[in-house]
Design an enzyme around this catalytic site. Structure first.
Site, PDB file in Angstrom:
ATOM      1  N   ARG A  52      40.050  31.216 -18.786  1.00  0.00           N
ATOM      2  CA  ARG A  52      40.217  30.605 -17.453  1.00  0.00           C
ATOM      3  C   ARG A  52      39.086  31.035 -16.517  1.00  0.00           C
ATOM      4  O   ARG A  52      38.582  30.244 -15.729  1.00  0.00           O
ATOM      5  CB  ARG A  52      41.589  30.980 -16.877  1.00  0.00           C
ATOM      6  CG  ARG A  52      41.906  30.259 -15.571  1.00  0.00           C
ATOM      7  CD  ARG A  52      43.330  30.490 -15.108  1.00  0.00           C
ATOM      8  NE  ARG A  52      43.564  31.865 -14.699  1.00  0.00           N
ATOM      9  CZ  ARG A  52      44.738  32.338 -14.271  1.00  0.00           C
ATOM     10  NH1 ARG A  52      45.796  31.537 -14.228  1.00  0.00           N
ATOM     11  NH2 ARG A  52      44.876  33.593 -13.911  1.00  0.00           N
ATOM     12  N   ARG A 105      20.956  28.227  -5.608  1.00  0.00           N
ATOM     13  CA  ARG A 105      19.710  28.409  -6.371  1.00  0.00           C
ATOM     14  C   ARG A 105      18.885  29.551  -5.793  1.00  0.00           C
ATOM     15  O   ARG A 105      18.000  30.065  -6.452  1.00  0.00           O
ATOM     16  CB  ARG A 105      18.879  27.117  -6.354  1.00  0.00           C
ATOM     17  CG  ARG A 105      19.492  25.981  -7.150  1.00  0.00           C
ATOM     18  CD  ARG A 105      18.745  24.701  -6.921  1.00  0.00           C
ATOM     19  NE  ARG A 105      18.630  24.408  -5.494  1.00  0.00           N
ATOM     20  CZ  ARG A 105      18.007  23.356  -4.973  1.00  0.00           C
ATOM     21  NH1 ARG A 105      17.437  22.473  -5.777  1.00  0.00           N
ATOM     22  NH2 ARG A 105      17.943  23.166  -3.670  1.00  0.00           N
ATOM     23  N   LYS A 151      39.952  29.410  -9.888  1.00  0.00           N
ATOM     24  CA  LYS A 151      40.388  30.652  -9.252  1.00  0.00           C
ATOM     25  C   LYS A 151      39.165  31.249  -8.564  1.00  0.00           C
ATOM     26  O   LYS A 151      38.514  32.156  -9.075  1.00  0.00           O
ATOM     27  CB  LYS A 151      40.995  31.580 -10.319  1.00  0.00           C
ATOM     28  CG  LYS A 151      41.935  32.623  -9.741  1.00  0.00           C
ATOM     29  CD  LYS A 151      42.830  33.186 -10.824  1.00  0.00           C
ATOM     30  CE  LYS A 151      43.544  34.441 -10.383  1.00  0.00           C
ATOM     31  NZ  LYS A 151      44.437  34.320  -9.243  1.00  0.00           N
ATOM     32  N   GLU A 184      52.755  24.982  -5.428  1.00  0.00           N
ATOM     33  CA  GLU A 184      53.002  26.338  -5.933  1.00  0.00           C
ATOM     34  C   GLU A 184      53.169  27.255  -4.739  1.00  0.00           C
ATOM     35  O   GLU A 184      53.134  26.797  -3.593  1.00  0.00           O
ATOM     36  CB  GLU A 184      51.826  26.785  -6.807  1.00  0.00           C
ATOM     37  CG  GLU A 184      50.488  26.785  -6.062  1.00  0.00           C
ATOM     38  CD  GLU A 184      49.292  27.112  -6.955  1.00  0.00           C
ATOM     39  OE1 GLU A 184      49.457  27.841  -7.943  1.00  0.00           O
ATOM     40  OE2 GLU A 184      48.180  26.649  -6.628  1.00  0.00           O
TER      41      GLU A 184
HETATM   42  N1  PMP Z   1      49.056  30.416  -8.294  1.00  0.00           N
HETATM   43  C1  PMP Z   1      48.132  31.081  -7.571  1.00  0.00           C
HETATM   44  C2  PMP Z   1      47.566  30.430  -6.351  1.00  0.00           C
HETATM   45  C3  PMP Z   1      47.704  32.349  -7.981  1.00  0.00           C
HETATM   46  O1  PMP Z   1      46.775  33.010  -7.281  1.00  0.00           O
HETATM   47  C4  PMP Z   1      48.266  32.932  -9.147  1.00  0.00           C
HETATM   48  C5  PMP Z   1      47.809  34.286  -9.622  1.00  0.00           C
HETATM   49  N2  PMP Z   1      48.088  35.313  -8.735  1.00  0.00           N
HETATM   50  C6  PMP Z   1      49.255  32.215  -9.838  1.00  0.00           C
HETATM   51  C7  PMP Z   1      49.599  30.951  -9.392  1.00  0.00           C
HETATM   52  C8  PMP Z   1      49.890  32.774 -11.073  1.00  0.00           C
HETATM   53  O2  PMP Z   1      48.947  32.783 -12.114  1.00  0.00           O
HETATM   54  P1  PMP Z   1      49.023  33.844 -13.324  1.00  0.00           P
HETATM   55  O3  PMP Z   1      50.351  33.681 -13.958  1.00  0.00           O
HETATM   56  O4  PMP Z   1      47.895  33.487 -14.205  1.00  0.00           O
HETATM   57  O5  PMP Z   1      48.879  35.201 -12.687  1.00  0.00           O
END
Ligand code: PMP
Length: 287
Positions: A52, A105, A151, A184
């Site tokens: 990832r 760059r 991320k 989320e």
């Molecule tokens: N959503 C967000 C925005 C996150 O930052 C994270 C990780 N802290 C997650 C979901 C959960 O991801 P993971 O299970 O890979 O930690």
């Protein structure tokens, strides 16, 4: 023992672990990161986290100056150097130092930083009583602006929503996407349970594809639950029997209230508790 921080192939004492103030990671949030965890000395799903990380980097045209295999080894070596077995690992890749303009760059030397720490969790009693969350007014980043699948080091979107949560006395906050659908939480993925079926927003809802989310989907399927990745709105949460969040630090944590309204009977539900227990067995089994 003072913690040792990995930067670009060397280990530094915490006080000496420094990078340039001209690094675009600092100036613009230009970089990517991972939060990873080790259980009893074994890193949980290390390859998936590293994959990832490299995908996030690719999405912003950031070339990480080492192979994925070497990155895995660097994480393990840093943990060993710090004699940590149950740990939280923060892996950060910055664009590197450059001039005071956006142009990537004009930067050089992306920095690879690995910080290890003891794990800090939600208070233990919340796994028994469940979290209360609110819906943040801050919407999740529009995928066409900054895709939540990346991320990136630019986490202001989540931070602003998190502030709304903490101002309301909640440790997490629900974020909706630009269509008003459930995306989320600020640092966790969200699931609901209805009629013993497990539902979670699909990736195209504009979310981070959580490693814990993937693990819980696998666990739920193999335990015989029907599992759905789909579009969800807040109505689905209000009428659900159970709700829970997943994340590397949180693992599986029940949610019992959204915006002052109880979910189900207002207590952590049986499917949540079952998946939580199975997740614990998985991380320890893989350890
Ligand atoms: N959503 C967000 C925005 C996150 O930052 C994270 C990780 N802290 C997650 C979901 C959960 O991801 P993971 O299970 O890979 O930690």
């Amino acid at each position: 023992m003072s913690p040792k921080v990995y930067i670009g192939g060397k280990l530094y004492e915490k006080a000496d672990a420094k990078i340039s103030v001209f690094d675009h990671g600092l100036l613009y949030g230009d970089g990517v990161f991972e939060g990873i965890r080790s259980y009893s000395g074994k890193v949980f799903r290390l390859e998936a986290h590293i994959k990832r990380l490299y995908e996030s980097a690719r999405a912003i045209s950031l070339v990480i100056p080492m192979t994925q295999a070497d990155m895995c080894q660097a994480v393990v070596d840093t943990l060993n150097a710090n004699k940590l077995v149950d740990a939280y690992i923060r892996l950060v890749i910055t664009r590197g130092a450059g001039s005071l303009g956006l142009d990537p760059r004009k930067t050089s030397d992306p920095q690879v930083i690995i910080i290890t720490d003891s794990i800090s969790l939600y208070p233990a009693e919340l796994y028994e009583s469940g979290l209360k969350i609110i819906t943040a007014g801050t919407m999740r980043n529009h995928p066409s602006a900054l895709n939540p699948r990346i991320k990136s080091l630019n986490y202001l979107n989540s931070i602003l929503a998190k502030m709304e949560g903490t101002n309301a006395g909640c440790l997490e906050a629900l974020m909706l996407n630009h269509k008003g659908e459930v995306a989320e939480c600020t640092g966790d993925n969200i699931f609901i349970v209805r009629d013993r079926e497990v539902h979670t927003p699909s990736i195209d809802s504009g979310i981070l594809e959580g490693i814990t989310r993937d693990a819980v989907l696998e666990i739920a399927k193999s335990a015989g639950y029907k599992v759905f990745e789909r579009t969800m709105d807040r109505h689905d949460i209000h009428i659900s029997d159970e709700c829970f969040l997943t994340g590397t630090a949180a693992e599986v944590i029940p949610v019992v209230e959204l915006d002052g309204r109880p979910i189900g009977n207002g207590k952590p539900g049986p499917v949540t508790l079952d998946l939580h227990a199975r997740f614990h067995r998985l991380v320890r089994g893989e350890a």
